[in-house]
Design a protein around this motif. Structure first.
Motif, PDB file in Angstrom:
ATOM      1  N   GLN A 137       0.715  -1.095   0.117  1.00 49.37           N
ATOM      2  CA  GLN A 137       0.237  -0.221   0.575  1.00 49.37           C
ATOM      3  C   GLN A 137       1.024   1.613  -0.091  1.00 49.37           C
ATOM      4  OE1 GLN A 137      -2.790  -1.115   3.509  1.00 49.37           O
ATOM      5  NE2 GLN A 137      -4.465  -1.290   1.850  1.00 49.37           N
ATOM      6  N   SER A 138       2.096   1.000   0.471  1.00 48.26           N
ATOM      7  CA  SER A 138       3.094   2.271   0.733  1.00 48.26           C
ATOM      8  C   SER A 138       3.706   2.582  -0.556  1.00 48.26           C
ATOM      9  CB  SER A 138       4.050   2.409   2.039  1.00 48.26           C
ATOM     10  OG  SER A 138       4.596   3.290   2.101  1.00 48.26           O
ATOM     11  N   SER A 141       0.544   4.127  -2.715  1.00 49.95           N
ATOM     12  CA  SER A 141       0.448   5.545  -2.079  1.00 49.95           C
ATOM     13  C   SER A 141       1.431   6.264  -3.092  1.00 49.95           C
ATOM     14  CB  SER A 141       0.422   5.175  -1.649  1.00 49.95           C
ATOM     15  OG  SER A 141       0.767   6.620  -0.839  1.00 49.95           O
ATOM     16  N   GLN A 144       1.275   6.661  -6.550  1.00 58.18           N
ATOM     17  CA  GLN A 144       0.615   7.559  -7.198  1.00 58.18           C
ATOM     18  C   GLN A 144       0.645   9.300  -6.661  1.00 58.18           C
ATOM     19  OE1 GLN A 144      -2.840   5.862  -4.622  1.00 58.18           O
ATOM     20  NE2 GLN A 144      -3.704   3.905  -6.185  1.00 58.18           N
ATOM     21  N   GLN A 145       1.326   9.276  -5.593  1.00 58.41           N
ATOM     22  CA  GLN A 145       1.743  10.565  -5.459  1.00 58.41           C
ATOM     23  C   GLN A 145       3.045  11.143  -6.619  1.00 58.41           C
ATOM     24  OE1 GLN A 145       3.234  10.502  -1.739  1.00 58.41           O
ATOM     25  NE2 GLN A 145       1.493  10.405  -0.483  1.00 58.41           N
TER      26      GLN A 145
END
Length: 147
Positions: A137-138, A141, A144-145
């Motif tokens: 997930q990290s 994330s 995506q950033q």
């Protein structure tokens, strides 16, 4: 003289009859003595026979009593043997039951240990998966950033 002759004849007849009567009295006494002797013999024989019968009855009773005692002794010995066999069998059953219980308890403990090992493995695996999911997930994330 005729009377004298008749009297003498009567005296002779009387004498004969008296002798005959005395003979009969003696015979009666002899018979009476024989009867008394026979009766005493018979009574003695009866007493002997009664004593023999009492002895036979006593012997038969003693035999029956011994027989009954033997049967009782045999029955008591058999009852004691049966009791010991039952106690032995009961002891073996209790021992077997204890062994079965011990085996069952050991199996249960082994299953518990196995389940604890599996639980520890699953907990560790869950932590590892949660760490991987967190890292994934990290990473998502972060990706995506950066876009």
């Amino acid at each position: 003289q005729e009377e004298q002759r008749k009297l003498q004849q009567c005296a002779v007849t009387l004498s004969k009859k008296t002798a005959e009567l005395d003979g009969m009295k003696q015979s009666y006494k002899d018979l009476k003595e024989q009867y008394i002797c026979l009766r005493e013999e018979r009574d003695t024989e009866s007493l002997k026979r009664a004593q023999e019968i009492r002895e036979q009855v006593r012997e038969e009773y003693a035999k029956q009593l011994d027989n009954m005692k033997n049967k009782l002794d045999t029955a008591q010995a058999e009852a004691l043997r049966n009791k010991r066999e039952i106690e032995k069998e009961w002891g073996m059953r209790m021992e077997q039951s204890s062994r079965t219980h011990a085996i069952s308890t050991r199996r249960t403990l082994q299953q518990c240990e196995k389940l604890e090992i599996e639980n520890t493995y699953l907990r560790n695996r869950s932590r590892e998966l949660n760490r991987l999911i967190g890292a994934y997930q990290s990473a998502i994330s972060t990706e995506q950033q950066s876009q």
